[in-house]
Enzyme design. Sequence first.
Site, short mmCIF file in Angstrom:
data_model
loop_
_atom_site.label_atom_id
_atom_site.label_comp_id
_atom_site.label_asym_id
_atom_site.label_seq_id
_atom_site.Cartn_x
_atom_site.Cartn_y
_atom_site.Cartn_z
N GLU A 127 -16.48 22.94 29.77
CA GLU A 127 -16.61 24.00 30.77
C GLU A 127 -15.22 24.54 31.09
O GLU A 127 -14.21 23.91 30.76
CB GLU A 127 -17.26 23.43 32.04
CG GLU A 127 -18.63 22.85 31.74
CD GLU A 127 -19.39 22.38 32.97
OE1 GLU A 127 -18.79 22.32 34.06
OE2 GLU A 127 -20.58 22.08 32.82
N PRO A 128 -15.15 25.68 31.78
CA PRO A 128 -13.82 26.22 32.09
C PRO A 128 -12.94 25.20 32.82
O PRO A 128 -11.74 25.11 32.56
CB PRO A 128 -14.14 27.43 32.99
CG PRO A 128 -15.51 27.88 32.55
CD PRO A 128 -16.24 26.62 32.17
N GLY A 131 -12.64 19.80 30.47
CA GLY A 131 -12.55 19.64 29.01
C GLY A 131 -12.52 18.15 28.69
O GLY A 131 -13.56 17.55 28.44
N THR A 158 -18.44 26.58 19.83
CA THR A 158 -18.51 26.93 18.41
C THR A 158 -19.94 27.33 18.05
O THR A 158 -20.89 26.67 18.48
CB THR A 158 -18.07 25.71 17.57
OG1 THR A 158 -16.75 25.37 17.95
CG2 THR A 158 -18.11 26.02 16.07
N GLU A 362 -13.02 18.20 20.06
CA GLU A 362 -13.75 16.92 19.91
C GLU A 362 -12.92 15.75 20.44
O GLU A 362 -12.95 14.64 19.90
CB GLU A 362 -14.22 16.70 18.46
CG GLU A 362 -15.17 17.81 18.02
CD GLU A 362 -16.19 17.38 17.00
OE1 GLU A 362 -16.46 16.18 16.86
OE2 GLU A 362 -16.76 18.29 16.35
C1 FAD Z 1 -11.73 26.62 18.76
C2 FAD Z 1 -12.37 25.65 19.69
C3 FAD Z 1 -13.69 25.27 19.48
C4 FAD Z 1 -14.32 24.39 20.38
N1 FAD Z 1 -15.65 24.08 20.20
C5 FAD Z 1 -16.31 23.39 21.17
C6 FAD Z 1 -17.72 23.22 21.11
O1 FAD Z 1 -18.38 23.64 20.15
N2 FAD Z 1 -18.34 22.58 22.13
C7 FAD Z 1 -17.65 22.08 23.22
O2 FAD Z 1 -18.29 21.52 24.12
N3 FAD Z 1 -16.30 22.22 23.30
C8 FAD Z 1 -15.62 22.88 22.31
N4 FAD Z 1 -14.25 23.06 22.40
C9 FAD Z 1 -13.55 22.54 23.56
C10 FAD Z 1 -12.63 21.35 23.25
O3 FAD Z 1 -13.39 20.22 22.96
C11 FAD Z 1 -11.69 21.18 24.45
O4 FAD Z 1 -10.76 22.25 24.39
C12 FAD Z 1 -10.97 19.85 24.43
O5 FAD Z 1 -11.87 18.80 24.70
C13 FAD Z 1 -9.83 19.78 25.46
O6 FAD Z 1 -10.26 20.22 26.71
P1 FAD Z 1 -9.38 21.33 27.50
O7 FAD Z 1 -9.12 22.45 26.54
O8 FAD Z 1 -10.06 21.63 28.76
O9 FAD Z 1 -7.99 20.62 27.77
P2 FAD Z 1 -7.65 19.62 28.98
O10 FAD Z 1 -8.69 18.57 29.09
O11 FAD Z 1 -7.35 20.41 30.19
O12 FAD Z 1 -6.32 18.94 28.45
C14 FAD Z 1 -5.04 19.58 28.53
C15 FAD Z 1 -3.99 18.54 28.09
O13 FAD Z 1 -4.01 17.42 28.99
C16 FAD Z 1 -4.19 16.23 28.23
N5 FAD Z 1 -4.96 15.27 29.00
C17 FAD Z 1 -6.13 15.49 29.67
N6 FAD Z 1 -6.56 14.35 30.22
C18 FAD Z 1 -5.69 13.38 29.88
C19 FAD Z 1 -5.58 11.99 30.13
N7 FAD Z 1 -6.51 11.32 30.85
N8 FAD Z 1 -4.53 11.33 29.63
C20 FAD Z 1 -3.59 11.96 28.89
N9 FAD Z 1 -3.63 13.28 28.60
C21 FAD Z 1 -4.66 13.97 29.09
C22 FAD Z 1 -4.91 16.66 26.96
O14 FAD Z 1 -4.73 15.72 25.91
C23 FAD Z 1 -4.25 17.99 26.69
O15 FAD Z 1 -3.03 17.77 26.03
C24 FAD Z 1 -13.59 23.88 21.47
C25 FAD Z 1 -12.24 24.24 21.67
C26 FAD Z 1 -11.65 25.12 20.80
C27 FAD Z 1 -10.21 25.52 21.06
#
Ligand code: FAD
Length: 383
Positions: A127-128, A131, A158, A362
């Site tokens: 979700e926005p 993640g 995706t 993932e």
């Molecule tokens: C092209 C693309 C396709 C995608 N497809 C799908 C899909 O089909 N379905 C779906 O559900 N999602 C999908 N995603 C979403 C993807 O799984 C998320 O972007 C990913 O899980 C990371 O979440 P976030 O972007 O909110 O980053 P955040 O969770 O906000 O993380 C930001 C940073 O903080 C770090 N961080 C967060 N928590 C911790 C912690 N506890 N300890 C250490 N570091 C931490 C992360 O490692 C990262 O470096 C897709 C994303 C992209 C870019």
Amino acid sequence: MDLTLSDEQQAVRRMTAEFTDREILPHAAAWDRAEQVDLRIVKKLADLGLFGVTIPEEHGGSGGDHLTYCLVLEELGRGDSSVRGIVSVSLGLVAKTILRRGTASQRSHWLPRLCSGEDLACFALTEPDTGSDAGNLATRATRVDGGWRIDGAKMFITNGTWASVALVFARTGGPGPKGVSAFLVPMPSEGLEVTEIHGKLGLRGQATAMLSFDDVFVPAANLLGEEGEGFKIAMAALAKGRMSLAAGCVGIIQGCLDAATGYATQREQFGKKIASFQLVQQLLADIAVEADAARLLTWRVADLIDRGQPFATESSTAKLYASEAAVRAANAALQVFGGYGYIDEYPVGKYLRDARVTTVYEGTSQIQKLIIGRALTGVSAFA
Ligand SMILES: Cc1cc2nc3c(=O)[nH]c(=O)nc-3n(C[C@H](O)[C@H](O)[C@H](O)COP(=O)(O)OP(=O)(O)OC[C@H]3O[C@@H](n4cnc5c(N)ncnc54)[C@H](O)[C@@H]3O)c2cc1C
């Protein structure tokens, strides 16, 4: 583990490799530039049975084990990660989950359509505002007469604009992972708005979308698994999904190795092939080692799954290693190409852009390390 491929596994690998060379690689750069793969590829993939690998024939699948599935995804990943992603999400994250947790009617309704490529599926967890912390998701499903009404938003989905069904995770109970349930939401549905996200660094041929749910009705029969089991269902899907993503990364690394080796044995500088320079050989050797290591870690996961053994930590290990290795390999391959690697006449720049997201989605590399750390210590850093 016996590393010898069976005749059947070799045949599927060869078939997918030939298909990739003929139907994917010649078009990958154009699809990337157009930000849209030619969706006729879906039917072609389906005709080869590639949307049904590991799904039993009685459900419309083409059978086969998880090592076969990895071989297929490696070849597709070598061709175009945008195409590989269509299969790994629709088949790997959704169809396999319906097979594992669906009711008889959910299986008989969706599996033949997904295996035949008539329909595609998407997996809507992120979700926005959530993640990595997916257990904290805010999309809500409220029980109403005959079913549920869903409100909220999903981000980065995706296949979002191509799918006929979304596996949606929504909160039906209190806070935390135990309050989450899973639903099969037909697309389109009234109140469900799908908006494509443009401007991605890589995977540009793939549809990535935001889904907005405004009072979307879902019949009670579309609940997947039991109420409150959604987070467990999502994590189980992702544990296998990480293996398929790792296999796709092996394909990227192999593609980089093939391209860079081919270029190094043609290109001349200082009156010699650049392949004769030791520092260029070092770049190639490093990529080759990454390919072998990532492939063996990935095959180990497939072997564990096929033998019914626990595999989740090994899957995180394979995903972590293969995704980081794919970025390193693509970077090294670009170096071998020099300035020509920086323009999209050659494939290595695209490999680098496509590889970059694999350390993020993932489960980011940091999240994989926390999963591995939890398995080693028994202490969860998420709590
Ligand atoms: C092209 C693309 C396709 C995608 N497809 C799908 C899909 O089909 N379905 C779906 O559900 N999602 C999908 N995603 C979403 C993807 O799984 C998320 O972007 C990913 O899980 C990371 O979440 P976030 O972007 O909110 O980053 P955040 O969770 O906000 O993380 C930001 C940073 O903080 C770090 N961080 C967060 N928590 C911790 C912690 N506890 N300890 C250490 N570091 C931490 C992360 O490692 C990262 O470096 C897709 C994303 C992209 C870019």
